[in-house]
Design an enzyme around this catalytic site. Structure first.
Site, PDB file in Angstrom:
ATOM      1  N   ASN A  14       5.073  -4.997  -1.580  1.00 40.80           N
ATOM      2  CA  ASN A  14       3.901  -3.683  -1.699  1.00 40.80           C
ATOM      3  C   ASN A  14       2.870  -4.037  -1.448  1.00 40.80           C
ATOM      4  O   ASN A  14       1.807  -3.730  -2.773  1.00 40.80           O
ATOM      5  CB  ASN A  14       4.250  -2.963  -2.813  1.00 40.80           C
ATOM      6  CG  ASN A  14       4.221  -3.922  -4.502  1.00 40.80           C
ATOM      7  OD1 ASN A  14       3.901  -4.234  -4.406  1.00 40.80           O
ATOM      8  ND2 ASN A  14       4.242  -2.392  -4.817  1.00 40.80           N
TER       9      ASN A  14
ATOM     10  N   ASP B  26       7.589  -7.976 -13.958  1.00 39.73           N
ATOM     11  CA  ASP B  26       6.894  -6.753 -13.022  1.00 39.73           C
ATOM     12  C   ASP B  26       5.366  -6.126 -12.961  1.00 39.73           C
ATOM     13  O   ASP B  26       4.775  -6.013 -13.509  1.00 39.73           O
ATOM     14  CB  ASP B  26       7.692  -5.674 -13.014  1.00 39.73           C
ATOM     15  CG  ASP B  26       6.660  -4.189 -12.503  1.00 39.73           C
ATOM     16  OD1 ASP B  26       7.309  -2.945 -12.941  1.00 39.73           O
ATOM     17  OD2 ASP B  26       6.587  -4.969 -11.069  1.00 39.73           O
TER      18      ASP B  26
ATOM     19  N   HIS C  40       3.287  -8.879  -8.964  1.00 39.56           N
ATOM     20  CA  HIS C  40       2.526  -8.109  -7.655  1.00 39.56           C
ATOM     21  C   HIS C  40       1.378  -8.423  -8.096  1.00 39.56           C
ATOM     22  O   HIS C  40       0.582  -8.204  -8.960  1.00 39.56           O
ATOM     23  CB  HIS C  40       2.758  -6.627  -8.412  1.00 39.56           C
ATOM     24  CG  HIS C  40       3.535  -5.824  -7.956  1.00 39.56           C
ATOM     25  ND1 HIS C  40       4.376  -5.212  -6.616  1.00 39.56           N
ATOM     26  CD2 HIS C  40       4.800  -5.374  -8.722  1.00 39.56           C
ATOM     27  CE1 HIS C  40       5.308  -4.968  -7.200  1.00 39.56           C
ATOM     28  NE2 HIS C  40       6.511  -5.013  -8.410  1.00 39.56           N
ATOM     29  N   PHE C  41       0.362  -9.571  -6.959  1.00 43.33           N
ATOM     30  CA  PHE C  41      -0.259 -10.458  -7.346  1.00 43.33           C
ATOM     31  C   PHE C  41      -1.770  -9.625  -6.849  1.00 43.33           C
ATOM     32  O   PHE C  41      -2.857 -10.009  -6.143  1.00 43.33           O
ATOM     33  CB  PHE C  41      -0.563 -11.933  -6.737  1.00 43.33           C
ATOM     34  CG  PHE C  41       0.224 -12.727  -8.592  1.00 43.33           C
ATOM     35  CD1 PHE C  41       0.425 -12.037  -9.274  1.00 43.33           C
ATOM     36  CD2 PHE C  41       0.305 -14.235  -8.124  1.00 43.33           C
ATOM     37  CE1 PHE C  41       0.679 -12.514 -10.814  1.00 43.33           C
ATOM     38  CE2 PHE C  41       0.513 -14.936  -9.321  1.00 43.33           C
ATOM     39  CZ  PHE C  41       0.530 -13.982 -10.554  1.00 43.33           C
ATOM     40  N   ARG C  42      -1.380  -8.359  -5.538  1.00 39.57           N
ATOM     41  CA  ARG C  42      -2.295  -8.015  -4.608  1.00 39.57           C
ATOM     42  C   ARG C  42      -2.629  -8.487  -3.426  1.00 39.57           C
ATOM     43  O   ARG C  42      -3.834  -7.473  -3.555  1.00 39.57           O
ATOM     44  CB  ARG C  42      -3.555  -6.850  -6.172  1.00 39.57           C
ATOM     45  CG  ARG C  42      -2.813  -6.259  -7.423  1.00 39.57           C
ATOM     46  CD  ARG C  42      -1.730  -5.281  -6.584  1.00 39.57           C
ATOM     47  NE  ARG C  42      -1.288  -4.939  -8.246  1.00 39.57           N
ATOM     48  CZ  ARG C  42       0.288  -3.613  -7.644  1.00 39.57           C
ATOM     49  NH1 ARG C  42       0.492  -3.559  -7.127  1.00 39.57           N
ATOM     50  NH2 ARG C  42      -0.165  -3.257  -9.148  1.00 39.57           N
TER      51      ARG C  42
HETATM   52  N1  LIG Z   1       6.157  -0.697 -11.940  1.00 38.84           N
HETATM   53  C1  LIG Z   1       5.070   0.540 -11.095  1.00 38.84           C
HETATM   54  O1  LIG Z   1       5.297   0.898 -12.231  1.00 38.84           O
HETATM   55  N2  LIG Z   1       5.065  -0.607 -10.200  1.00 38.84           N
HETATM   56  C2  LIG Z   1       4.620  -1.881  -9.121  1.00 38.84           C
HETATM   57  C3  LIG Z   1       5.658  -1.615  -8.258  1.00 38.84           C
HETATM   58  C4  LIG Z   1       7.029  -1.214  -8.758  1.00 38.84           C
HETATM   59  O2  LIG Z   1       7.354  -2.320  -9.222  1.00 38.84           O
HETATM   60  O3  LIG Z   1       7.901  -0.277  -8.380  1.00 38.84           O
HETATM   61  C5  LIG Z   1       3.118  -1.732  -8.370  1.00 38.84           C
HETATM   62  O4  LIG Z   1       3.044  -2.888  -8.062  1.00 38.84           O
HETATM   63  O5  LIG Z   1       2.055  -1.100  -9.261  1.00 38.84           O
HETATM   64 ZN   LIG Z   2       9.879  -1.466  -9.034  1.00 37.68          ZN
HETATM   65 ZN   LIG Z   3       7.671  -4.597  -9.201  1.00 36.51          ZN
END
Ligand SMILES: NC(=O)N[C@@H](CC(=O)O)C(=O)O
Ligand SMILES: [Zn+2]
Ligand SMILES: [Zn+2]
Length: 440
Positions: free
Chosen positions: A94, A305, A62-64
């Site tokens: 997301n 993740d 997730h590079f946001r």
């Molecule tokens: N794993 C997490 O606790 N958070 C992830 C989202 C996800 O992978 O569920 C995130 O984008 O912060």
């Molecule tokens: Zn997830």
């Molecule tokens: Zn994730």
């Protein structure tokens, strides 16, 4: 640019000369058979006593960007990846806006122009998704598709999940599933939690709340729906042996994160909310059972993740701190430490983070040090271990759940022959934003 790596030990233990011409591995030959003159090399790197590995493919980051660039962005996230020997990342949907339309994919692809490493952009699913425009784009996979809310509250209902899986199967696209069933969460356990914050938070309550049974039930549901559509289902961040075994017996694939491999509820007294993520950390017994399945081949891949949040955001109670921990820079280093201690073989690590992700997600020309492949290469010295320090890492969030853990970091990372990270000699240098979309 032509670079000759001499006397390099590959993951299979063979010592080879490896010639990189431009962006491609041109030759892999017995050590001593390629000399600089023949190769007309611009540079020769003596790898005697060191290992040359394929660049890691992190299938879950997730590079946001767009929307949460204060936590991470494509520049800082990809530098962190390169410094950890990851040469391809797959970004999850997301973000804000969520990557659920073709237009959102285009916006993210523009932002990914800052990336030092190659990348894939996943499509996502919400009630507002537009599959026609989404599948017109070169998305890497569909997912993570959330069966329960996590960061970004993208949880979807059963009907939409079934529709999305059927469409992905028709598009011959893998579906990555966030498998938790909120109906099986133990809400009373969370209500009983204390009010401490940050490192003093009662985060064990989070593990009691988001139960192992909730994961097992959601995995079973995902596998059933997948079977109905003959879809390729990949279970994200599987945290329980039950989830791993269910995926394996159904012919689906699964990933495990480094935090579920190396951390458990026993670490939560130290970590506090810096150990809150979804799915949560499990018992030491379950952690060991998952580790066995990574070592014995039941688990297909390791993916991080990588889910950075700022320290200020994490400084809340177990109920209101965000879920997620960073990991892209420490994944290969902590796995290489297991090679040093003998709990994992180097070939197993190569398969877990490079060869198998390339196979599962059909990424041509990556994942192995083979002639004709992209010159995604990582040079490591297994005798050069050091302690992980958040201050040394390059994610914008500035912290790590692995503080103090011994690990082996790369000396040099090449992305298609371009130097992305170089820590040989004193200091460290980063390359240019050469990252490309592996699907485009
Ligand atoms: N794993 C997490 O606790 N958070 C992830 C989202 C996800 O992978 O569920 C995130 O984008 O912060
Ligand atoms: Zn997830
Ligand atoms: Zn994730």
């Amino acid at each position: 640019m032509t670079t000759l790596f001499t006397n390099a030990t590959l993951a299979d233990g063979c010592v080879r000369d490896v010639l990189v011409e431009g962006e491609t591995i041109a030759r892999v030959a017995d050590a001593g058979t390629l000399d600089t003159a023949d190769a007309d090399a611009d540079e020769t790197v003596d790898c005697d006593g060191k290992h040359l590995l394929p660049g890691a493919i992190d299938a879950h980051v997730h590079f946001r960007e767009p929307g949460f660039a204060h936590k991470e962005d494509w520049h800082t996230g990809s530098r962190s990846a390169a410094a950890g020997g990851v040469t391809t990342v797959v970004d999850q949907p997301n973000t804000d806006p969520p990557t659920v339309t073709g237009e959102a994919v285009d916006e993210k692809a523009t932002l990914a122009g800052k990336s030092l490493v190659d990348f894939g952009i996943n499509g996502g699913v919400t009630a507002e998704w537009d599959p026609d425009s989404l599948f017109e784009r070169p998305i890497f996979a569909l997912g993570e598709v959330f069966l329960a809310d996590s960061t970004g509250d993208m949880g979807i209902d059963a009907d939409l999940f079934a529709d999305a899986v059927a469409r992905a199967a028709a598009e011959d696209t893998v579906v990555t599933v966030h498998a938790e069933d909120a109906d099986l969460f133990d809400r009373a356990a969370l209500e009983r939690a204390g009010d401490g914050t940050g490192r003093d938070a009662d985060v064990d309550a989070w593990s009691a709340f988001r139960t192992a049974a909730a994961e097992a039930a959601a995995v079973d549901r995902a596998l059933e729906v997948g079977a109905d559509s003959a879809a390729d289902i990949h279970i994200a961040h599987t945290s329980t042996p039950e989830g791993v075994d269910a995926a394996a017996s159904a012919g689906a694939t699964c990933e495990v994160t480094p935090h579920h491999l190396f951390l458990s509820r026993e670490n939560l007294d130290d970590l506090g909310t810096f150990g809150r993520m979804n799915p949560p950390l499990r018992s030491e017994q379950r952690r060991e059972a998952v580790f066995e399945r990574v070592a014995d081949g039941t688990v297909d891949i390791v993916a991080t993740d990588h889910a950075p949040h700022t320290r200020a955001e994490k400084d809340g109670s177990v109920r209101d701190a965000p879920s997620g921990v960073p990991g892209v820079e420490t994944m290969l280093p902590v796995l290489l430490q297991e090679v040093r201690t003998g709990t994992l073989t180097l070939e197993r690590v190569r398969d877990l983070v490079a060869a198998t992700p390339a196979e599962i997600f059909d990424v041509a020309g990556k994942g192995r040090v083979d002639e004709g492949n992209d010159a995604d290469l990582v040079l490591v010295d297994l005798d050069d271990a050091r302690e992980i320090r958040g201050d040394d890492l390059h994610s914008k969030c500035g912290w790590t759940p692995f503080e103090g853990r011994e690990a082996v970091f790369p000396e040099l990372t090449l992305v298609r022959g371009h130097v992305a990270y170089d820590a040989r000699g004193d200091g460290e240098r980063f390359g240019d934003a050469v990252g490309e979309n592996v699907r485009a």
